[in-house]
Design a protein around this motif. Sequence first.
Motif, PDB file in Angstrom:
ATOM      1  N   GLN A 207       0.851  -1.188  -0.021  1.00  0.00           N
ATOM      2  CA  GLN A 207       0.038  -0.023   0.053  1.00  0.00           C
ATOM      3  C   GLN A 207       0.925   1.087  -0.102  1.00  0.00           C
ATOM      4  O   GLN A 207       0.552   2.171   0.381  1.00  0.00           O
ATOM      5  CB  GLN A 207      -0.928   0.059   1.225  1.00  0.00           C
ATOM      6  CG  GLN A 207      -2.067  -1.279   1.044  1.00  0.00           C
ATOM      7  CD  GLN A 207      -2.814  -1.309   2.403  1.00  0.00           C
ATOM      8  OE1 GLN A 207      -3.960  -2.070   2.220  1.00  0.00           O
ATOM      9  NE2 GLN A 207      -2.739  -0.507   3.271  1.00  0.00           N
ATOM     10  N   LYS A 208       2.058   1.208  -0.540  1.00  0.00           N
ATOM     11  CA  LYS A 208       2.921   2.229  -0.621  1.00  0.00           C
ATOM     12  C   LYS A 208       3.445   2.969   0.655  1.00  0.00           C
ATOM     13  O   LYS A 208       3.520   4.417   0.612  1.00  0.00           O
ATOM     14  CB  LYS A 208       2.353   3.153  -1.716  1.00  0.00           C
ATOM     15  CG  LYS A 208       2.080   2.405  -3.074  1.00  0.00           C
ATOM     16  CD  LYS A 208       1.643   3.371  -4.194  1.00  0.00           C
ATOM     17  CE  LYS A 208       1.297   2.749  -5.489  1.00  0.00           C
ATOM     18  NZ  LYS A 208       2.282   1.901  -6.013  1.00  0.00           N
ATOM     19  N   GLY A 209       3.409   2.208   1.751  1.00  0.00           N
ATOM     20  CA  GLY A 209       3.725   2.936   2.791  1.00  0.00           C
ATOM     21  C   GLY A 209       2.851   3.399   4.099  1.00  0.00           C
ATOM     22  O   GLY A 209       3.336   3.867   4.888  1.00  0.00           O
ATOM     23  N   THR A 210       1.570   2.786   3.410  1.00  0.00           N
ATOM     24  CA  THR A 210       0.499   3.359   4.571  1.00  0.00           C
ATOM     25  C   THR A 210      -0.221   2.038   4.929  1.00  0.00           C
ATOM     26  O   THR A 210      -0.394   1.055   4.028  1.00  0.00           O
ATOM     27  CB  THR A 210      -0.464   4.084   3.780  1.00  0.00           C
ATOM     28  OG1 THR A 210       0.147   5.456   3.319  1.00  0.00           O
ATOM     29  CG2 THR A 210      -1.779   4.804   4.698  1.00  0.00           C
TER      30      THR A 210
ATOM     31  N   GLU B  77       9.314   2.888  -3.264  1.00  0.00           N
ATOM     32  CA  GLU B  77       9.621   2.650  -4.864  1.00  0.00           C
ATOM     33  C   GLU B  77      10.899   2.594  -4.993  1.00  0.00           C
ATOM     34  O   GLU B  77      11.572   1.588  -5.484  1.00  0.00           O
ATOM     35  CB  GLU B  77       8.939   3.535  -5.665  1.00  0.00           C
ATOM     36  CG  GLU B  77       9.439   3.242  -7.078  1.00  0.00           C
ATOM     37  CD  GLU B  77       8.663   4.417  -8.147  1.00  0.00           C
ATOM     38  OE1 GLU B  77       9.018   4.402  -9.306  1.00  0.00           O
ATOM     39  OE2 GLU B  77       7.834   5.255  -7.726  1.00  0.00           O
ATOM     40  N   GLU B  78      11.797   3.464  -4.326  1.00  0.00           N
ATOM     41  CA  GLU B  78      13.280   3.460  -4.312  1.00  0.00           C
ATOM     42  C   GLU B  78      13.955   2.158  -3.712  1.00  0.00           C
ATOM     43  O   GLU B  78      14.621   1.730  -4.126  1.00  0.00           O
ATOM     44  CB  GLU B  78      13.779   4.701  -3.457  1.00  0.00           C
ATOM     45  CG  GLU B  78      15.306   4.903  -3.368  1.00  0.00           C
ATOM     46  CD  GLU B  78      15.841   5.165  -4.794  1.00  0.00           C
ATOM     47  OE1 GLU B  78      17.196   4.934  -5.020  1.00  0.00           O
ATOM     48  OE2 GLU B  78      15.413   6.246  -5.218  1.00  0.00           O
ATOM     49  N   PHE B  79      13.377   1.739  -2.556  1.00  0.00           N
ATOM     50  CA  PHE B  79      13.826   0.627  -1.848  1.00  0.00           C
ATOM     51  C   PHE B  79      13.606  -0.633  -2.685  1.00  0.00           C
ATOM     52  O   PHE B  79      14.289  -1.436  -2.287  1.00  0.00           O
ATOM     53  CB  PHE B  79      13.824   0.533  -0.374  1.00  0.00           C
ATOM     54  CG  PHE B  79      14.633   1.577   0.340  1.00  0.00           C
ATOM     55  CD1 PHE B  79      15.505   0.848   1.185  1.00  0.00           C
ATOM     56  CD2 PHE B  79      14.586   2.989   0.039  1.00  0.00           C
ATOM     57  CE1 PHE B  79      16.399   1.862   1.906  1.00  0.00           C
ATOM     58  CE2 PHE B  79      15.395   3.777   1.174  1.00  0.00           C
ATOM     59  CZ  PHE B  79      16.324   3.215   1.543  1.00  0.00           C
ATOM     60  N   THR B  80      12.256  -0.654  -3.108  1.00  0.00           N
ATOM     61  CA  THR B  80      12.035  -1.888  -3.654  1.00  0.00           C
ATOM     62  C   THR B  80      12.218  -2.237  -5.236  1.00  0.00           C
ATOM     63  O   THR B  80      12.044  -3.140  -5.959  1.00  0.00           O
ATOM     64  CB  THR B  80      10.517  -2.293  -3.796  1.00  0.00           C
ATOM     65  OG1 THR B  80       9.855  -1.213  -4.256  1.00  0.00           O
ATOM     66  CG2 THR B  80      10.016  -2.152  -2.083  1.00  0.00           C
ATOM     67  N   SER B  81      12.925  -1.036  -5.771  1.00  0.00           N
ATOM     68  CA  SER B  81      13.357  -1.273  -7.355  1.00  0.00           C
ATOM     69  C   SER B  81      14.719  -2.069  -7.182  1.00  0.00           C
ATOM     70  O   SER B  81      15.543  -1.837  -6.715  1.00  0.00           O
ATOM     71  CB  SER B  81      13.428   0.184  -7.787  1.00  0.00           C
ATOM     72  OG  SER B  81      12.174   0.756  -7.935  1.00  0.00           O
ATOM     73  N   ILE B  82      14.927  -2.632  -8.654  1.00  0.00           N
ATOM     74  CA  ILE B  82      16.107  -3.287  -8.854  1.00  0.00           C
ATOM     75  C   ILE B  82      17.270  -2.095  -8.897  1.00  0.00           C
ATOM     76  O   ILE B  82      17.002  -0.992  -9.629  1.00  0.00           O
ATOM     77  CB  ILE B  82      15.945  -4.083  -9.921  1.00  0.00           C
ATOM     78  CG1 ILE B  82      17.377  -5.086 -10.476  1.00  0.00           C
ATOM     79  CG2 ILE B  82      15.715  -3.363 -11.345  1.00  0.00           C
ATOM     80  CD1 ILE B  82      16.857  -6.057 -11.437  1.00  0.00           C
TER      81      ILE B  82
END
Length: 435
Positions: free
Chosen positions: A313-316, A329-334
Amino acid sequence: MYKKTLFLFISLIAVNVISAQLVYNTPESVGLNAIYIETNVDSIMNDAITQKAFPGAQLLVAKQGKIIFHKTYGFHTYDSIQKVAKDDVYDLASVTKITGPLPALMKLFEEGKLNLDVPFSSYWSSWKKRKDKKDITLRELLSHQAGMNPYIVFLSDVLRNGNLKKRFIKEENRKRFSNKVYNNLHVKNRFKRKVFRKIKRSKVRDDKTYVYSGLASLIYPTLIENITGENYENYLNNNFYKPLGCEVLGYNPMTKHFNNAIVPTEQDSLFRNDFVKGYVHDENAALLGGVSGNAGLFATALDMAKYMQMLVQKGTYNGKQYFKPSTVEEFTSIQYPENDNRRGLGFDKPLIRNDTLNIKEAYPAPQVSATSFGHSGFTGTFVWADPENELVFIFLSNRVYPSRTHRNIYNLNVRPKLQQVFYTSPNSEEKIINN
């Protein structure tokens, strides 16, 4: 005016949906077929237990914010005495890496207290004079692109001819030996310094190719304490676990006095000489008093589902924002696909070109999206989140019981096969053919 009002109304609905908390429902509520799912999951699980991949396990799957499957299989041990229960507590092993230090590092990054691309030695000063480490960045460490050694066996420092060295391990709790390793075993408080010193002196590969290493994870809890000025465990509890409603998630469950049963791991013949239960399986984490960044966390399936759902849920979660969507998104991206490195920042990712592979070659299931992420644990745990498909997959087992030589969880490809079931399920209204 009408259009603006409608837009605001739709936006509010979207916010409420994305910040919701998990609820139990049926596969049919998200368009999947319950009979297909249960038939296939039962078959895979029962076959795995018969072939002694593990004595017992449980699987929790959530889709679109609904827990559509949560079922237990087998027993804690092969003596078939205690059945696996849904609120059982498992040693997460390396799943700790994304559940312990990582959310803290994400928060500190978001607050501007950590930079992913400056030398890590800016925050960990003992590396400043090490030629091979002074320029390594946190981004490289988290994505396993730094060239660090995979592992150091610190247990060899406390053993001599199979016996524990008394200068490092005492049977009784003393002022300088307050970190509990196991029943009646306490490690010297300053042993942590020895760990950090050996990591500092460890070799780094000249060519920065992808090598999975857990060494930096041993450092992160102390780094987090240094930056925040707070106790590492308290920081995690106050900022993440308690607000999320993770009732059990934490270190050293033997000290917590909850009613949940703790699933045993391995018969330790190295230094504890017992079936390890309630104390961390990983020897390096044990020598740090059970609190480490590489291993040591224990949790229930529901605890892990809440944490992973928050990331989906994008941090929520449940009306509270833990991270900005851009941070998730930054941390879960390759990070380094050009180096054939599939990893995100701390998070594991699918194999590159995973969707072109068959189930035997893929990791995890070939149907997961490229944006999906998670981690596995040595003890037989596996958690995975797929934002595109709004799916959270939590698998918990004690595959190292009674020995880590049991590898049928890998040989039988149990976890990817289970995961695949939820991607291949027919529509709830379709008939099941040849199953």
